[in-house]
Write a protein that holds these residues in place. Structure first.
Motif, PDB file in Angstrom:
ATOM      1  N   ASP A   1      17.691  -2.121 -14.658  1.00  0.00           N
ATOM      2  CA  ASP A   1      17.921  -0.985 -15.644  1.00  0.00           C
ATOM      3  C   ASP A   1      18.949   0.127 -15.042  1.00  0.00           C
ATOM      4  OD1 ASP A   1      15.652  -1.964 -17.039  1.00  0.00           O
ATOM      5  OD2 ASP A   1      14.198  -0.801 -15.750  1.00  0.00           O
ATOM      6  N   LEU A   2      18.852   0.419 -13.664  1.00  0.00           N
ATOM      7  CA  LEU A   2      19.648   1.306 -13.054  1.00  0.00           C
ATOM      8  C   LEU A   2      20.954   0.766 -13.000  1.00  0.00           C
ATOM      9  CD1 LEU A   2      17.619   2.593 -10.256  1.00  0.00           C
ATOM     10  CD2 LEU A   2      18.080   3.718 -12.671  1.00  0.00           C
ATOM     11  N   VAL A   3      21.371  -0.534 -12.546  1.00  0.00           N
ATOM     12  CA  VAL A   3      22.836  -1.122 -12.529  1.00  0.00           C
ATOM     13  C   VAL A   3      23.462  -0.967 -13.931  1.00  0.00           C
ATOM     14  CG1 VAL A   3      23.819  -3.249 -12.093  1.00  0.00           C
ATOM     15  CG2 VAL A   3      22.346  -2.397 -10.505  1.00  0.00           C
ATOM     16  N   HIS A   4      22.528  -1.352 -14.985  1.00  0.00           N
ATOM     17  CA  HIS A   4      22.982  -1.287 -16.190  1.00  0.00           C
ATOM     18  C   HIS A   4      23.429   0.091 -16.548  1.00  0.00           C
ATOM     19  CE1 HIS A   4      23.447  -2.531 -20.463  1.00  0.00           C
ATOM     20  NE2 HIS A   4      22.709  -1.387 -20.813  1.00  0.00           N
ATOM     21  N   ALA A   5      22.746   1.026 -16.598  1.00  0.00           N
ATOM     22  CA  ALA A   5      22.944   2.489 -16.633  1.00  0.00           C
ATOM     23  C   ALA A   5      24.097   3.214 -15.971  1.00  0.00           C
ATOM     24  CB  ALA A   5      21.881   3.481 -16.365  1.00  0.00           C
ATOM     25  N   VAL A   6      24.462   2.516 -14.792  1.00  0.00           N
ATOM     26  CA  VAL A   6      25.661   2.914 -13.925  1.00  0.00           C
ATOM     27  C   VAL A   6      26.861   2.201 -14.761  1.00  0.00           C
ATOM     28  CG1 VAL A   6      27.157   2.675 -12.049  1.00  0.00           C
ATOM     29  CG2 VAL A   6      24.756   3.098 -11.806  1.00  0.00           C
ATOM     30  N   ALA A   7      26.891   0.933 -15.138  1.00  0.00           N
ATOM     31  CA  ALA A   7      28.044   0.217 -15.778  1.00  0.00           C
ATOM     32  C   ALA A   7      28.208   0.892 -17.233  1.00  0.00           C
ATOM     33  CB  ALA A   7      27.636  -1.395 -16.196  1.00  0.00           C
TER      34      ALA A   7
ATOM     35  N   ALA B   1       0.756  -1.272  -0.139  1.00  0.00           N
ATOM     36  CA  ALA B   1       0.109   0.083   0.010  1.00  0.00           C
ATOM     37  C   ALA B   1       1.004   1.235   0.019  1.00  0.00           C
ATOM     38  CB  ALA B   1      -1.039  -0.011   1.147  1.00  0.00           C
ATOM     39  N   ARG B   2       1.869   0.966   0.522  1.00  0.00           N
ATOM     40  CA  ARG B   2       3.001   2.312   0.697  1.00  0.00           C
ATOM     41  C   ARG B   2       3.845   2.490  -0.772  1.00  0.00           C
ATOM     42  NH1 ARG B   2       7.933   2.341   2.943  1.00  0.00           N
ATOM     43  NH2 ARG B   2       8.744   4.433   2.897  1.00  0.00           N
ATOM     44  N   VAL B   3       3.762   3.379  -1.446  1.00  0.00           N
ATOM     45  CA  VAL B   3       4.404   3.472  -2.791  1.00  0.00           C
ATOM     46  C   VAL B   3       5.783   4.299  -2.602  1.00  0.00           C
ATOM     47  CG1 VAL B   3       4.241   4.259  -5.039  1.00  0.00           C
ATOM     48  CG2 VAL B   3       2.215   3.258  -4.262  1.00  0.00           C
ATOM     49  N   VAL B   4       6.740   3.650  -2.860  1.00  0.00           N
ATOM     50  CA  VAL B   4       7.912   4.515  -3.023  1.00  0.00           C
ATOM     51  C   VAL B   4       8.367   4.701  -4.456  1.00  0.00           C
ATOM     52  CG1 VAL B   4      10.510   4.311  -2.458  1.00  0.00           C
ATOM     53  CG2 VAL B   4       8.924   3.092  -1.036  1.00  0.00           C
ATOM     54  N   ALA B   5       8.285   6.103  -4.715  1.00  0.00           N
ATOM     55  CA  ALA B   5       8.640   6.469  -6.172  1.00  0.00           C
ATOM     56  C   ALA B   5       9.560   7.487  -6.328  1.00  0.00           C
ATOM     57  CB  ALA B   5       7.203   6.973  -6.653  1.00  0.00           C
ATOM     58  N   VAL B   6      10.076   7.771  -7.717  1.00  0.00           N
ATOM     59  CA  VAL B   6      10.739   8.899  -8.014  1.00  0.00           C
ATOM     60  C   VAL B   6      10.331   9.722  -8.873  1.00  0.00           C
ATOM     61  CG1 VAL B   6      13.013   7.591  -7.378  1.00  0.00           C
ATOM     62  CG2 VAL B   6      11.946   7.503  -9.491  1.00  0.00           C
ATOM     63  N   THR B   7      10.846  10.950  -9.299  1.00  0.00           N
ATOM     64  CA  THR B   7      10.496  11.718 -10.332  1.00  0.00           C
ATOM     65  C   THR B   7      11.386  11.601 -11.284  1.00  0.00           C
ATOM     66  OG1 THR B   7      11.684  13.742  -9.301  1.00  0.00           O
ATOM     67  CG2 THR B   7       9.463  13.555  -8.664  1.00  0.00           C
ATOM     68  N   PRO B   8      10.942  12.097 -12.699  1.00  0.00           N
ATOM     69  CA  PRO B   8      11.903  11.624 -13.863  1.00  0.00           C
ATOM     70  C   PRO B   8      13.206  12.431 -13.625  1.00  0.00           C
ATOM     71  CG  PRO B   8       9.716  12.639 -14.530  1.00  0.00           C
ATOM     72  CD  PRO B   8       9.584  12.521 -13.078  1.00  0.00           C
ATOM     73  N   ASP B   9      13.263  13.530 -12.864  1.00  0.00           N
ATOM     74  CA  ASP B   9      14.407  14.380 -13.000  1.00  0.00           C
ATOM     75  C   ASP B   9      15.401  13.862 -11.639  1.00  0.00           C
ATOM     76  OD1 ASP B   9      12.615  15.099 -11.005  1.00  0.00           O
ATOM     77  OD2 ASP B   9      13.384  17.109 -10.945  1.00  0.00           O
ATOM     78  N   ALA B  10      15.167  12.589 -10.932  1.00  0.00           N
ATOM     79  CA  ALA B  10      15.732  12.132  -9.893  1.00  0.00           C
ATOM     80  C   ALA B  10      17.253  11.521 -10.402  1.00  0.00           C
ATOM     81  CB  ALA B  10      15.337  11.190  -9.126  1.00  0.00           C
TER      82      ALA B  10
ATOM     83  N   THR C   1      20.537   8.545  -6.780  1.00  0.00           N
ATOM     84  CA  THR C   1      19.440   8.370  -5.816  1.00  0.00           C
ATOM     85  C   THR C   1      18.435   7.376  -5.756  1.00  0.00           C
ATOM     86  OG1 THR C   1      19.670  11.033  -5.719  1.00  0.00           O
ATOM     87  CG2 THR C   1      17.554  10.161  -5.132  1.00  0.00           C
ATOM     88  N   ALA C   2      18.049   7.212  -6.862  1.00  0.00           N
ATOM     89  CA  ALA C   2      17.139   5.932  -7.308  1.00  0.00           C
ATOM     90  C   ALA C   2      17.592   4.703  -6.643  1.00  0.00           C
ATOM     91  CB  ALA C   2      16.666   5.691  -8.741  1.00  0.00           C
ATOM     92  N   LEU C   3      19.005   4.479  -6.941  1.00  0.00           N
ATOM     93  CA  LEU C   3      19.627   3.260  -6.318  1.00  0.00           C
ATOM     94  C   LEU C   3      19.462   3.044  -4.911  1.00  0.00           C
ATOM     95  CD1 LEU C   3      22.607   2.482  -8.894  1.00  0.00           C
ATOM     96  CD2 LEU C   3      20.454   0.931  -8.319  1.00  0.00           C
ATOM     97  N   ARG C   4      20.335   4.461  -4.277  1.00  0.00           N
ATOM     98  CA  ARG C   4      20.244   4.493  -2.934  1.00  0.00           C
ATOM     99  C   ARG C   4      18.569   4.327  -2.168  1.00  0.00           C
ATOM    100  NH1 ARG C   4      22.080   9.253  -2.637  1.00  0.00           N
ATOM    101  NH2 ARG C   4      23.789   8.574  -3.245  1.00  0.00           N
ATOM    102  N   LEU C   5      17.494   4.832  -2.907  1.00  0.00           N
ATOM    103  CA  LEU C   5      16.384   4.791  -2.422  1.00  0.00           C
ATOM    104  C   LEU C   5      16.100   3.161  -2.413  1.00  0.00           C
ATOM    105  CD1 LEU C   5      13.728   6.157  -1.434  1.00  0.00           C
ATOM    106  CD2 LEU C   5      13.015   6.450  -3.678  1.00  0.00           C
ATOM    107  N   MET C   6      16.138   2.618  -3.636  1.00  0.00           N
ATOM    108  CA  MET C   6      15.825   0.963  -3.376  1.00  0.00           C
ATOM    109  C   MET C   6      16.446   0.431  -2.633  1.00  0.00           C
ATOM    110  SD  MET C   6      15.998   0.122  -7.495  1.00  0.00           S
ATOM    111  CE  MET C   6      14.825   0.578  -8.943  1.00  0.00           C
ATOM    112  N   ALA C   7      17.893   0.521  -1.986  1.00  0.00           N
ATOM    113  CA  ALA C   7      18.599  -0.087  -1.132  1.00  0.00           C
ATOM    114  C   ALA C   7      17.718   0.017   0.126  1.00  0.00           C
ATOM    115  CB  ALA C   7      19.858   0.408  -1.171  1.00  0.00           C
ATOM    116  N   VAL C   8      17.742   1.465   0.397  1.00  0.00           N
ATOM    117  CA  VAL C   8      17.378   1.806   1.773  1.00  0.00           C
ATOM    118  C   VAL C   8      15.565   1.309   1.852  1.00  0.00           C
ATOM    119  CG1 VAL C   8      16.329   3.853   3.159  1.00  0.00           C
ATOM    120  CG2 VAL C   8      18.549   3.795   2.049  1.00  0.00           C
ATOM    121  N   GLU C   9      14.756   1.340   0.979  1.00  0.00           N
ATOM    122  CA  GLU C   9      13.576   0.999   1.092  1.00  0.00           C
ATOM    123  C   GLU C   9      13.265  -0.653   0.774  1.00  0.00           C
ATOM    124  OE1 GLU C   9      11.056   2.713   2.499  1.00  0.00           O
ATOM    125  OE2 GLU C   9      12.114   4.412   2.582  1.00  0.00           O
TER     126      GLU C   9
END
Length: 93
Positions: A70-76, A28-37, A41-49
């Protein structure tokens, strides 16, 4: 056996299963990002949450989803790590 839906229609036989409904499984609790994040920050949010996917929101509108892969690939791709030269026989590079 027939089962009636909440609006009075008869449920087709393929809907008569014991699978749980999505509402019983969803978070029920949604964790989300905005397109300009920023990507990190998105990777850190995924790890923390402790989530593997994030909806990308523009206000209340969902623009899409971004996944951990997707994010790990983009970092690599963005910052490839230096690859050491393979050792040659005899211990030299």
């Amino acid at each position: 056996m027939t089962t009636r839906l909440h609006d009075g229609r008869v449920a087709p036989p393929e809907t008569l299963d014991d699978d749980p409904r999505i509402a019983a499984l969803m978070t029920a609790r949604v964790v989300a990002v905005t397109p300009d994040a920023p990507l990190h920050t998105a990777l850190r949010l995924m790890a923390v949450e402790d989530v593997r996917h994030l909806p990308v929101l523009d206000g209340e509108r969902c623009l899409g989803m971004v996944g951990e892969t997707d994010l790990v690939h983009a970092v690599a791709v963005a910052r490839p790590a230096p690859v050491p030269a393979p050792e040659r026989p005899g211990g030299t590079r």
